[in-house]
Design an enzyme around this catalytic site. Structure first.
Site, PDB file in Angstrom:
ATOM      1  N   ARG A   1       0.834  -1.066   0.025  1.00 31.63           N
ATOM      2  CA  ARG A   1       0.093   0.005   0.023  1.00 31.63           C
ATOM      3  C   ARG A   1       0.634   1.305  -0.130  1.00 31.63           C
ATOM      4  NH1 ARG A   1      -5.013  -1.182   4.138  1.00 31.63           N
ATOM      5  NH2 ARG A   1      -5.887  -2.779   3.066  1.00 31.63           N
TER       6      ARG A   1
ATOM      7  N   ASP B   1     -16.078   8.890   9.183  1.00 31.20           N
ATOM      8  CA  ASP B   1     -14.901   7.930   9.114  1.00 31.20           C
ATOM      9  C   ASP B   1     -13.538   8.789   9.304  1.00 31.20           C
ATOM     10  OD1 ASP B   1     -14.642   4.629   7.628  1.00 31.20           O
ATOM     11  OD2 ASP B   1     -12.973   5.919   7.720  1.00 31.20           O
TER      12      ASP B   1
END
Ligand SMILES: C[S@@+](CC[C@H](N)C(=O)[O-])C[C@H]1O[C@@H](n2cnc3c(N)ncnc32)[C@H](O)[C@@H]1O
Length: 293
Positions: free
Chosen positions: A59, A167
Site C-alpha cells: 500500500r 470515518d
C-alpha cells in the site's frame, strides 16, 4: 515511538523474509516498519501486527512511487513533517475499508422490527431521531441505514431523522458522498430495494437515490479525537473497526460512545467484536447488539 525511529537506516538483517524484501523496489527495514506502526497507532489507534508487513509494503509503495520518492526513509520524514497533508494520505493508504450493503443483515432486521417500533412508540414531541454510523467507510452501511429509516417512516418529512456517517479516511468519504457503486454490489438486495433506491447509470454502475442522501451527513472524524457532536444518539453503528484497536483504545472509545448515547438507545458492533472486559455499561442483547442502560 517518537519521530526518531522514522528515517532510520536500512538494516537488511532485521527484515523478515529478507530474500523477498531485498528484491523489492523500495527497501523497508524493521525500523521503518516499527516507525510506520507507531505512527498509525498514534494517529488512528490501528494496531499493525508483524503479519501485516506485506500489506503495508504494497500500500505504501504505491504512494512512494506516486510521489516520485525512492525509499521509505524519505517518505517517512515527509509523513512526519506532514508535507502536503501527507499524514492524511498515509492513513488513507493503511485503513481497511471492506464493507457492503446490509452487511450482517440481522442488525438491520433488528433495527426495523424492534428498535424503530420502540422509537415510534415513544411519541417524541420533537420527532427527532439521531443515528451515528461511526466507521462508515465507502457509504454502503449508512445508506443501508437510510433505506431502513426511509422505509419505516414513509412520511419521513414529518420526522427529524438524521444520520451522521463518519470515518477517519477522507478518500472513502468522497466515494460515500458520490453515492455511485458497481451494480454487482447491490445484486443481493431485493428487487424492490434495487428499484426503489438505485438508478442505473451506464452498464455496470448504479447511483443512490437522492432521497437517501437527504438523511445523511458525511464527516471526517477520528474515533480517538474529541467529537464535536452536541446531540446524543438513539442508534450507533460502530462495526468492524474495533478489531483494529487494542483493549486500551477500545475501553476509552466505548466509554466515550456511552456518553454520546441516549438512555435506552442501541449500539451495534461487528460480528467478531465484543464489549466483554471492555465496557460493562451496556447490556448485551445477543448478536453483537447492545443497549445503553
Ligand atoms: C472494515 S471498515 C468497516 C466499515 C463498516 N463499518 C462495516 O462494518 O461494513 C473499517 C473502517 O474504520 C475506519 N477507521 C479506522 N480507524 C478509525 C478511526 N480511528 N476513526 C474513525 N474511523 C476509523 C476505516 O477507515 C474503515 O473505513
Amino acid at each position: 515511538m517518537s519521530a526518531s525511529g522514522i528515517g532510520a537506516g536500512f538494516d537488511p538483517a532485521l527484515i523478515k523474509g529478507s530474500d523477498n524484501f531485498l528484491q523489492r523496489e523500495f527497501p523497508m527495514s524493521a525500523k521503518n516498519y516499527q516507525a510506520i506502526s507507531a505512527k498509525v497507532y498514534e494517529t488512528s489507534g490501528i494496531v499493525l501486527s508483524e503479519t501485516k508487513q506485506e500489506m503495508v509494503y504494497s500500500r505504501l509503495a504505491r504512494r512512494i512511487r506516486a510521489l516520485g520518492m525512492v525509499n521509505f526513509n524519505d517518505y517517512l520524514s515527509h509523513v512526519e513533517q506532514n508535507i502536503n497533508d501527507e499524514c492524511t494520505s498515509f492513513l488513507n493508504s493503511l485503513t481497511t475499508n471492506l464493507t457492503s450493503f446490509f452487511r450482517e443483515k440481522h442488525h438491520f432486521e433488528y433495527l426495523q422490527n424492534t428498535v424503530i417500533p420502540a422509537l415510534k412508540a415513544q411519541h417524541r414531541i420533537d420527532k427527532k431521531i439521531r443515528v451515528w454510523c461511526a466507521a462508515a467507510s465507502t457509504g454502503e452501511e449508512p445508506y443501508s441505514l437510510a433505506m431502513v429509516f426511509q422505509e419505516a417512516f414513509p412520511t419521513v418529512a414529518k420526522w427529524d431523522i438524521k444520520i451522521l456517517a463518519s470515518d477517519i479516511d477522507s478518500n472513502v468519504l468522497q466515494t460515500a458522498n458520490a453515492g455511485i457503486y458497481d451494480h454487482s454490489s447491490i445484486e443481493e438486495l431485493s428487487a424492490e430495494r434495487q428499484r426503489k433506491w438505485f438508478r442505473r447509470i451506464g452498464d455496470d454502475k448504479v447511483e443512490i437515490h437522492p432521497g437517501l442522501k437527504q438523511l445523511l451527513t458525511f464527516r471526517q472524524l477520528n474515533l480517538l479525537d474529541e467529537w464535536p457532536m452536541k446531540n446524543k444518539f438513539d442508534v450507533v453503528f460502530c462495526r468492524n473497526v474495533i478489531i483494529y484497536f487494542d483493549k486500551q483504545t477500545q475501553k476509552k472509545l466505548f466509554s466515550n460512545i456511552y456518553q454520546q448515547m441516549m438512555a435506552g438507545s442501541h449500539l451495534f458492533i461487528g460480528h467478531s467484536e465484543s464489549l466483554h472486559k471492555v465496557c460493562d455499561q451496556f447490556k448485551g442483547l445477543g448478536g453483537t447488539i447492545y443497549k445503553h442502560l
